[in-house]
Scaffold this motif. Sequence first.
Motif, PDB file in Angstrom:
ATOM      1  N   ILE A  22       0.793  -1.197  -0.067  1.00 61.59           N
ATOM      2  CA  ILE A  22      -0.037  -0.064   0.225  1.00 61.59           C
ATOM      3  C   ILE A  22       0.838   1.148  -0.030  1.00 61.59           C
ATOM      4  O   ILE A  22       0.567   2.207  -0.699  1.00 61.59           O
ATOM      5  CB  ILE A  22      -1.146   0.067   1.201  1.00 61.59           C
ATOM      6  N   LEU A  38      -2.761   2.577  -4.906  1.00 59.34           N
ATOM      7  CA  LEU A  38      -3.611   2.455  -3.523  1.00 59.34           C
ATOM      8  C   LEU A  38      -3.422   3.350  -2.665  1.00 59.34           C
ATOM      9  O   LEU A  38      -4.000   3.309  -1.441  1.00 59.34           O
ATOM     10  CB  LEU A  38      -3.069   1.234  -2.798  1.00 59.34           C
ATOM     11  N   TYR A  90      -7.484   2.113   1.586  1.00 60.17           N
ATOM     12  CA  TYR A  90      -6.311   1.436   1.718  1.00 60.17           C
ATOM     13  C   TYR A  90      -5.323   2.117   2.944  1.00 60.17           C
ATOM     14  O   TYR A  90      -4.577   1.692   3.524  1.00 60.17           O
ATOM     15  CB  TYR A  90      -5.470   1.374   0.222  1.00 60.17           C
ATOM     16  N   LYS A 144      -4.068   0.062   5.869  1.00 58.38           N
ATOM     17  CA  LYS A 144      -2.550   0.028   6.241  1.00 58.38           C
ATOM     18  C   LYS A 144      -2.413   0.093   7.592  1.00 58.38           C
ATOM     19  O   LYS A 144      -1.832  -0.423   8.279  1.00 58.38           O
ATOM     20  CB  LYS A 144      -1.736   0.901   5.409  1.00 58.38           C
ATOM     21  N   TYR A 162      -8.336  -9.662   3.011  1.00 61.93           N
ATOM     22  CA  TYR A 162      -8.182  -8.524   2.161  1.00 61.93           C
ATOM     23  C   TYR A 162      -7.409  -8.737   0.843  1.00 61.93           C
ATOM     24  O   TYR A 162      -7.620  -8.210  -0.237  1.00 61.93           O
ATOM     25  CB  TYR A 162      -7.379  -7.458   2.947  1.00 61.93           C
ATOM     26  N   VAL A 208      -5.789  -4.914  -4.489  1.00 63.17           N
ATOM     27  CA  VAL A 208      -4.454  -5.528  -3.807  1.00 63.17           C
ATOM     28  C   VAL A 208      -3.648  -6.600  -4.658  1.00 63.17           C
ATOM     29  O   VAL A 208      -2.550  -6.555  -4.482  1.00 63.17           O
ATOM     30  CB  VAL A 208      -4.727  -6.021  -2.416  1.00 63.17           C
TER      31      VAL A 208
END
Length: 316
Positions: free
Chosen positions: A54, A60, A65, A69, A295, A302
């Motif tokens: 990320i 991202l 995101y 993170k 995720y 991702v």
Amino acid sequence: MSPHRNGNLSVLSLQAFVLEGFAGGLQTQALLFALFLALYVVAVLGNLTMIMVITLDARLHSPMYFFLKNLSFLDLCYSSVIIPKALANFLSSSKVITFEECATQFFFFSLMGTTEAFLLAVMAYDHFMAVCSPLHYPITMCPSACARLVLGSYCAGCFNSILQTSFTFSLPFCSSNHIDHFFCDVIPLLQITCTNTAKNKLVMFGLCGLIIVGTTLVVLISYGYITVTILKTKSGAGRHRLFSTCGSHMTAVFLFYGTVFVMYAQPGAVESMEQGKVVSVFYTLVIPMLNPLIYSLRNKDVKDALRRLGQKLKAT
């Protein structure tokens, strides 16, 4: 470090606790060490990978995101507060933890756990704004607003942690210094006090219940509106993408809130400390390991970012 059997502890004993951990001989302890180590390594690598991907992938750099993170960072810290000491105790015969270490571990465990509960609610609100109010989304969820939401989650976690730690460690521990758990948690600590803990239990269950119920309501209301909006979407591909993205978050929410509710917000739900230890393993180790997989496996962005990062690494 062992307690006297007349109910009193020496001054030396009051300076430390003994984490009894899981029952069993050397072979059982070795198997548990291998299992915990494997799960912890996967959790660390998975969450570090999410943070790195990320951070490095410009595509991202969005609110969703940014929150993800921070969730990975919390999961990394959450398990690291507990598991290294547990691993050391599997190979140790004394299993001693000092009073200061125990209080510190409890403080950061409570801080990370409470912050994660609020952050999951913030992520649900972010999804709600992205799906139900896309035109206002860039303004509502601007970088400064996202930072304030994360900071607010940490402040709420810190407030609860300070309160829980001060209430718990101001109690006199004079009946025993043996904690029937693999880390310093509030329920086994209350079991070894020699005073009435009704007020402490009221504070614990009250605060935990309030936090879980409050954050759960935010999640449910957000996803209620999201579901209605998704069902109105005519595009099948768009509907599938929205369900996939929101489904990952709902899975994480269900796993985390479910186990925490059983352990802390529902008195008597866990019949014995052995059951409590199993539940604790789930939310301190298994969930932090599963979140990056949930995720990454269900999120196309991702997966694409991981693919691009892999290609860059091969090129270099």
